[in-house]
Design a protein around this motif. Structure first.
Motif, PDB file in Angstrom:
ATOM      1  N   UNK A 165      -8.657  -3.591 -16.174  1.00 35.78           N
ATOM      2  CA  UNK A 165      -9.547  -4.988 -16.906  1.00 35.78           C
ATOM      3  C   UNK A 165      -8.198  -5.502 -17.980  1.00 35.78           C
ATOM      4  N   UNK A 166      -8.004  -4.600 -18.581  1.00 32.48           N
ATOM      5  CA  UNK A 166      -6.626  -4.486 -19.363  1.00 32.48           C
ATOM      6  C   UNK A 166      -5.231  -4.439 -18.548  1.00 32.48           C
ATOM      7  N   UNK A 167      -5.321  -4.517 -17.395  1.00 33.12           N
ATOM      8  CA  UNK A 167      -4.396  -4.359 -16.683  1.00 33.12           C
ATOM      9  C   UNK A 167      -2.784  -5.761 -16.593  1.00 33.12           C
ATOM     10  N   UNK A 168      -1.883  -5.718 -16.596  1.00 32.65           N
ATOM     11  CA  UNK A 168      -1.357  -7.596 -15.585  1.00 32.65           C
ATOM     12  C   UNK A 168      -2.262  -8.078 -14.537  1.00 32.65           C
ATOM     13  N   UNK A 169      -2.525  -8.994 -15.124  1.00 32.09           N
ATOM     14  CA  UNK A 169      -2.631  -9.261 -13.639  1.00 32.09           C
ATOM     15  C   UNK A 169      -2.341  -8.952 -12.546  1.00 32.09           C
ATOM     16  N   UNK A 170      -1.024  -9.061 -12.284  1.00 28.77           N
ATOM     17  CA  UNK A 170      -0.444  -8.821 -10.941  1.00 28.77           C
ATOM     18  C   UNK A 170      -0.826  -7.568 -10.755  1.00 28.77           C
ATOM     19  N   UNK A 171      -0.848  -6.612 -11.445  1.00 26.93           N
ATOM     20  CA  UNK A 171      -0.420  -5.369 -10.513  1.00 26.93           C
ATOM     21  C   UNK A 171      -2.527  -5.536 -10.231  1.00 26.93           C
ATOM     22  N   UNK A 172      -3.565  -5.807 -10.895  1.00 27.81           N
ATOM     23  CA  UNK A 172      -4.110  -5.341 -10.563  1.00 27.81           C
ATOM     24  C   UNK A 172      -4.865  -6.673  -8.857  1.00 27.81           C
ATOM     25  N   UNK A 173      -4.224  -8.314  -8.604  1.00 30.08           N
ATOM     26  CA  UNK A 173      -4.234  -8.077  -7.291  1.00 30.08           C
ATOM     27  C   UNK A 173      -3.219  -7.269  -6.905  1.00 30.08           C
ATOM     28  N   UNK A 174      -2.411  -7.004  -6.830  1.00 30.88           N
ATOM     29  CA  UNK A 174      -2.125  -5.338  -6.095  1.00 30.88           C
ATOM     30  C   UNK A 174      -3.085  -4.705  -5.832  1.00 30.88           C
ATOM     31  N   UNK A 175      -3.861  -3.807  -6.452  1.00 30.30           N
ATOM     32  CA  UNK A 175      -4.698  -3.308  -6.409  1.00 30.30           C
ATOM     33  C   UNK A 175      -6.072  -4.157  -5.116  1.00 30.30           C
ATOM     34  N   UNK A 176      -6.240  -4.337  -5.436  1.00 27.52           N
ATOM     35  CA  UNK A 176      -7.129  -5.676  -5.010  1.00 27.52           C
ATOM     36  C   UNK A 176      -6.786  -5.877  -3.360  1.00 27.52           C
ATOM     37  N   UNK A 177      -5.728  -6.638  -3.545  1.00 25.73           N
ATOM     38  CA  UNK A 177      -5.058  -6.597  -1.467  1.00 25.73           C
ATOM     39  C   UNK A 177      -4.988  -5.599  -1.080  1.00 25.73           C
ATOM     40  N   UNK A 178      -3.699  -4.191  -1.576  1.00 23.62           N
ATOM     41  CA  UNK A 178      -3.983  -3.133  -1.011  1.00 23.62           C
ATOM     42  C   UNK A 178      -5.957  -2.690  -0.777  1.00 23.62           C
ATOM     43  N   UNK A 179      -6.580  -2.988  -1.017  1.00 27.81           N
ATOM     44  CA  UNK A 179      -8.091  -2.210  -0.940  1.00 27.81           C
ATOM     45  C   UNK A 179      -8.310  -2.871   0.092  1.00 27.81           C
ATOM     46  N   UNK A 180      -8.115  -4.358   0.735  1.00 26.67           N
ATOM     47  CA  UNK A 180      -8.802  -4.823   1.111  1.00 26.67           C
ATOM     48  C   UNK A 180      -7.991  -4.792   3.091  1.00 26.67           C
ATOM     49  N   UNK A 181      -6.342  -4.004   2.496  1.00 28.92           N
ATOM     50  CA  UNK A 181      -5.926  -3.991   3.934  1.00 28.92           C
ATOM     51  C   UNK A 181      -6.507  -2.349   4.104  1.00 28.92           C
ATOM     52  N   UNK A 182      -6.813  -0.689   2.785  1.00 31.06           N
ATOM     53  CA  UNK A 182      -7.011  -0.323   3.555  1.00 31.06           C
ATOM     54  C   UNK A 182      -8.783   0.086   3.936  1.00 31.06           C
ATOM     55  N   UNK A 183      -9.811  -1.357   3.736  1.00 30.65           N
ATOM     56  CA  UNK A 183     -10.371  -1.607   4.196  1.00 30.65           C
ATOM     57  C   UNK A 183     -10.665  -1.919   5.945  1.00 30.65           C
ATOM     58  N   UNK A 184      -9.441  -2.402   6.534  1.00 30.20           N
ATOM     59  CA  UNK A 184      -9.281  -3.420   7.543  1.00 30.20           C
ATOM     60  C   UNK A 184      -8.771  -2.438   8.287  1.00 30.20           C
ATOM     61  N   UNK A 185      -7.720  -1.124   7.773  1.00 27.11           N
ATOM     62  CA  UNK A 185      -7.580  -0.369   8.917  1.00 27.11           C
ATOM     63  C   UNK A 185      -7.956   0.866   9.025  1.00 27.11           C
ATOM     64  N   UNK A 186      -9.520   1.556   8.113  1.00 29.42           N
ATOM     65  CA  UNK A 186      -9.714   2.236   8.308  1.00 29.42           C
ATOM     66  C   UNK A 186     -10.966   2.167   9.145  1.00 29.42           C
ATOM     67  N   UNK A 187     -11.130   0.888   8.766  1.00 26.41           N
ATOM     68  CA  UNK A 187     -12.589   0.232   9.947  1.00 26.41           C
ATOM     69  C   UNK A 187     -12.421   0.395  11.040  1.00 26.41           C
TER      70      UNK A 187
END
Length: 641
Positions: free
Chosen positions: A550-572
């Motif tokens: 929550x206190x991290x730079x927004x750019x880093x949180x956006x990166x992590x969210x997008x990375x998780x989304x890509x990982x979900x699609x790939x793993x599925x």
């Protein structure tokens, strides 16, 4: 617990990230408010005086180099009053505005036109340099030392003469002159490029009839300790490249504690004071060895200084000697800093930006992000594209990892049978599991690779977003106006509807919540482990990381969210191709299903037929294939009734 070893290792790595953040990042932040208060008090404290009630005498020098450490003024005037107290020559370029102080011929008034204090376009521009009489005085100065007794040389109190209507621009250098009245005439020619580099050339003409030996000096001085971010991953304070003695980084606290530090016989280098985004640095250009000195003088207000003294210059009778120095005073833009390093041949000048010990990873990552930014005009979009690129680079490794994880799911029934068969013999149980892994070509640790890959990229991206001025006030879309700052929304204020400021722990904006949801979904691609302790970790990990980020730079949180989304699609996709039944919705529903109390009998424990109780069918893992397992070694055979 063996079958979940990959999960345990992944969690251990995640916990290391969490505690690393707490120790190296969040901890220092807690003291930031105290430092700000201390700095504000120091800035308003008058400078120490001598017994006679006067400021230190002009020409006071450091023991090692002879460069002055004179503190002119007490900082009790306003900045405007301090500027008006001395004659000045205006400075105007596309990048900076300010003035040259004719008293001392110093650079002590500079604003950065392209940068403002906040994201508000009407907020004041950044003030970099200020006069010594104003609060937070900060300046660069040059002069001469080493003359024979009774010989006057220009110093901090010298009043230089400038032509009428002189103005420093990229096209019009300014010439200052000073005649000591005893046969020595000094001329200072100051020029500036369109960005942030000043060139200061000093000439001295000797008409005394006798040879004169003089040593040039230069210094960057700062009055009062500035407020620093206090992060271990970023250096703020005194800095310099000392040739064979390499990079020297000394914090304000360290120089106060350990005292002055000297570096002799520096063949080539530079020195100055750096902030997170701005810096002032002097580059001696005589190509002769010099002595550098870092110091702190306790004057109440406090004086922090980096200075150098060049080798003595012999000025023959009737002759002229020249020395030249560069002064960088501005924003630490990567392209500009690298350009000065290459075009002006300033050795390791790019280290003025704190790329860290893993510069070979963080710096290329910035270049890739900057390339995409120049194509699309948005650093947030650039971060998303870099995430896709990183995913593509590591696709073979991640693909292999997810395949191994899918294979683990397919053999869950066989693993359960082995645990049941050797429940009382852990050694044989381990041996049987290893044989199964070998037979099915499964690596139980493969699931850790996606986490291991993400951690160095995560910290490198964090470093890039945190230190580079290009990311400062860089907008994304919607409510994100600064990728280098935390998400400004907060669920605990109903996104601004409740007028209060929650504590730091409750910084929970929209993007951290999105990140937590994606992390939760990714973990639910796999059924929860049977072990209660692992289940707790499995459940609470996304919640913990949501609050942590929550206190991290927004750019880093956006990166992590997008990375998780890509990982979900790939793993599925990989799990489906491997024949694994991905019961994602069922796994999510299972998380929120009320668990039976210990010792209670499940409703489906027995089934009655004609009054006779029979054991219910044993449930299989959520991701197991629908057909029952075939009989064979290590597999249970179906009981006949």
């Amino acid at each position: 617990m063996t079958d979940n070893r990959n999960l345990i290792l992944a969690v251990a790595l995640s916990i290391a990230v969490v505690f690393g953040w707490q120790y190296f990042i969040a901890g220092p932040r807690l003291d930031q408010t105290k430092r700000e208060q201390a700095a504000a008090t120091a800035a308003n404290t008058p400078a120490a005086t001598t017994a006679a009630g006067t400021t230190p005498a002009a020409g006071t020098t450091t023991p090692a180099t002879g460069a002055p450490t004179q503190v002119v003024g007490t900082g009790d005037m306003t900045r405007e009053a301090a500027l008006a107290a001395t004659p000045r020559v205006p400075v105007e370029t596309p990048s900076v505005s300010g003035s040259i102080n004719l008293k001392g011929g110093r650079l002590d008034d500079l604003r950065l036109k392209g940068y403002r204090e906040t994201v508000n376009p009407n907020s004041p521009t950044i003030i970099l340099l200020s006069p010594s009489g104003a609060p937070n005085g900060y300046f660069a100065e040059f002069g001469w030392v080493g003359a024979a007794a009774g010989t006057t040389v220009p110093g901090p109190d010298t009043i230089w003469t400038a032509p009428a209507d002189a103005k420093l621009t990229p096209d019009t250098p300014v010439t200052l002159t000073y005649d000591n009245g005893a046969g020595l005439t000094f001329k200072r020619i100051i020029s500036i490029d369109p960005s942030f580099m000043f060139t200061v050339r000093d000439d001295v003409t000797n008409a005394t009839g006798q040879p004169v030996s003089l040593s040039p000096y230069g210094r960057v001085a700062r009055l009062g300790e500035p407020t620093v971010a206090g992060y271990y991953i970023l250096h703020e304070g005194l800095i310099g490249w000392m040739g064979d003695q390499h990079l020297q980084e000394i914090t304000y606290a360290k120089i106060k504690k350990e005292g002055p530090q000297s570096f002799a016989d520096v063949a080539s280098g530079w020195l100055g004071i750096t902030d997170k985004y701005w810096a002032t640095a002097i580059v001696p250009r005589d190509r002769t060895p010099f002595t550098a000195h870092f110091s702190h003088v306790d004057t109440g207000q406090g004086l922090y200084q980096t200075d150098f003294q060049g080798a003595p210059i012999q000025v023959a009778a009737g002759g002229t000697a020249t020395t030249e120095n560069l002064v960088f005073a501005g924003a630490k833009q990567v392209s500009i800093i690298d350009g000065y390093r290459d075009d002006l041949k300033i050795e390791h000048f790019d280290l003025l930006i704190d790329w860290g010990m893993f510069w070979f990873f963080t710096k290329p990552l910035f270049y890739v992000i900057d390339y995409f930014y120049k194509l699309f005009g948005n650093f947030g979009v650039a971060i998303l594209l870099v995430t896709v690129l990183v995913k593509a680079i590591f696709f073979p490794l991640a693909n292999k990892s997810y395949k191994s994880m899918s294979a683990m799911k397919k053999v869950q029934p066989e693993m359960a049978a082995i645990r049941e068969r050797f429940a009382d013999d852990k050694v044989k149980q381990q041996q049987a599991l290893m044989e199964l892994y070998k037979k099915e070509k499964i690596n139980p640790l493969a699931g850790c690779w996606p986490v291991l890959i993400q951690i160095p990229v995560f910290f490198s991206l964090y470093k890039v977003i945190f230190i580079t001025i290009e990311m400062r006030h860089a907008p994304f879309f919607g409510w994100i106006h600064d990728l280098s700052a935390p998400d400004p929304t907060n669920i605990f204020t109903l996104f601004g509807m409740i007028p209060w400021s929650p504590p730091h722990l409750l910084m929970l904006g929209i993007w951290p919540i999105i990140m937590g949801i994606t992390m939760f979904v990714q973990m639910r691609l796999n059924p929860a482990p049977a072990d209660p302790a692992q289940q707790a970790i499995f459940t609470w990990m996304p919640v913990i990381f949501t609050f942590m980020l929550g206190s991290f730079p927004a750019g880093l949180v956006i990166y992590w969210s997008w990375n998780n989304t890509l990982s979900i699609a790939q793993q599925y996709v990989i799990m489906r191709r491997q024949g694994v039944d991905v019961n994602l919705l069922g796994n999510i529903m299972e998380t929120f299903k009320k668990k039976p109390k210990p010792g209670s009998q499940p409703a489906t424990a027995v089934a009655t037929t004609g009054g006779a109780a029979k054991p219910a069918a044993t449930s299989r893992p959520a991701n197991a294939n629908k057909p029952g397992p075939k009989s064979g070694p290590g597999k249970p055979t179906k009981a006949k009734t």
